[in-house]
Design a protein around this motif. Sequence first.
Motif, short mmCIF file in Angstrom:
data_model
loop_
_atom_site.label_atom_id
_atom_site.label_comp_id
_atom_site.label_asym_id
_atom_site.label_seq_id
_atom_site.Cartn_x
_atom_site.Cartn_y
_atom_site.Cartn_z
N HIS A 255 0.89 -1.35 0.00
CA HIS A 255 -0.12 0.06 0.07
C HIS A 255 0.80 1.26 0.14
O HIS A 255 0.51 2.39 -0.71
CB HIS A 255 -1.06 0.07 1.12
N ARG A 256 2.23 1.23 0.93
CA ARG A 256 2.83 2.17 0.63
C ARG A 256 3.40 2.74 -0.67
O ARG A 256 3.53 3.95 -1.26
CB ARG A 256 4.03 1.98 1.75
N CYS A 259 0.61 4.46 -2.35
CA CYS A 259 0.34 5.54 -2.21
C CYS A 259 1.37 6.58 -2.63
O CYS A 259 0.76 7.69 -3.06
CB CYS A 259 0.50 5.62 -0.59
N GLU A 265 -3.34 9.21 0.14
CA GLU A 265 -3.13 9.03 1.62
C GLU A 265 -3.35 7.71 2.12
O GLU A 265 -2.68 7.18 2.80
CB GLU A 265 -3.90 9.84 2.50
#
Length: 363
Positions: A255-256, A259, A265
């Motif tokens: 997910h990072r 993002c 966010e």
Amino acid sequence: MQARFTLGLFVSLAAPKIRLLGKLQINLHLLSAYSYLCVMMHEQDIFSLADEASFERAAVALFRRQAVACAPYRDYLARIGFDEQAVAAVRRTIDIPFLPIRLFKHADVYCGAEPPEAVFTSSATTGMVPSRHPMASLAHYERVFTEAFRTFYGDPSQLSLYALLPNYLARKGSSLVYMADRLIAACGSGGFYLDQYERLLAEMAADPKPKILLGVSYALWEMAERYPTPLARTIVMETGGMKGHREELPKEAFHRILCEAFGVEAIHSEYGMAELTSQAYSAGGNRFRAPRWMRVVVRDVNDPFDLRTEAGRGGVNIVDLANSTSCAFIQTEDAGRLHADGSFEIEGRIDHSEIRGCNLLVQ
């Protein structure tokens, strides 16, 4: 009230004859009519469940019907020694035996009064047997996923949905693709763009509406690497699945990456499968919330009959009351954590489970 009185009268008249004929010679005409009436009432009721008590009543009533009407479930209950007295004694969801999800690969888990309108199938690699989930009513399925989507994201007509998925003609048996196809139509804008990243980005940039970019994890990662672009007014939503395409990463790390590539966010997630009618959604942090007609229960991974009444880790069992004409009580092969507020996390697959899921759609 009239419908409930009529159904109650019907059952009281039918039940003696059903008992008289015995388990192997149930009067199929009565059972079919009874099942049809129950399904119609149940499918309306699940959208108006007010609290936990009403959910439990609906779940127990549905269990008692499916324990008789759904042949693979009935056979499974018999094999584990869950007899008629045990069925009648069930008072809570926690007392219900859950059907191992693999039975959808080897049996028609179905108890509709008429032939199904569609059969959804899971993705499978060569040598794997796909699961099959007969769907009695596509209108029911559409209402379920639309109501769930509205619960968490509002009116679809106010959004655009862009899908990094194969289109409906390329993957007709996919419940996810069917859902995306109908939601795109409800949105009135968006479309399918698998492997068309430049066109996707250009059309999203020209779209003034708030947007959802829905995709299998593998395709989103590829897009993040090849076309890192800040996406304005966009929710990025992954549907899971990576095995067979890319290295496995912890969800937080994956997910990072997304993002940072897309300038958002948090990464939203959708949790569903061919064997379910309903979907749960996460607004970030891998913490899912289900619509009011769906619940998660965790079990001891070494003892499938040891269901936990409190929050904690374990194998994931799902109660999906929208599975009105198959089996609503599914023992999945996912491992996860249940929180006290009913939300849950998916932490991976239980050892020895087959590779499955949305990542295989793109193979």
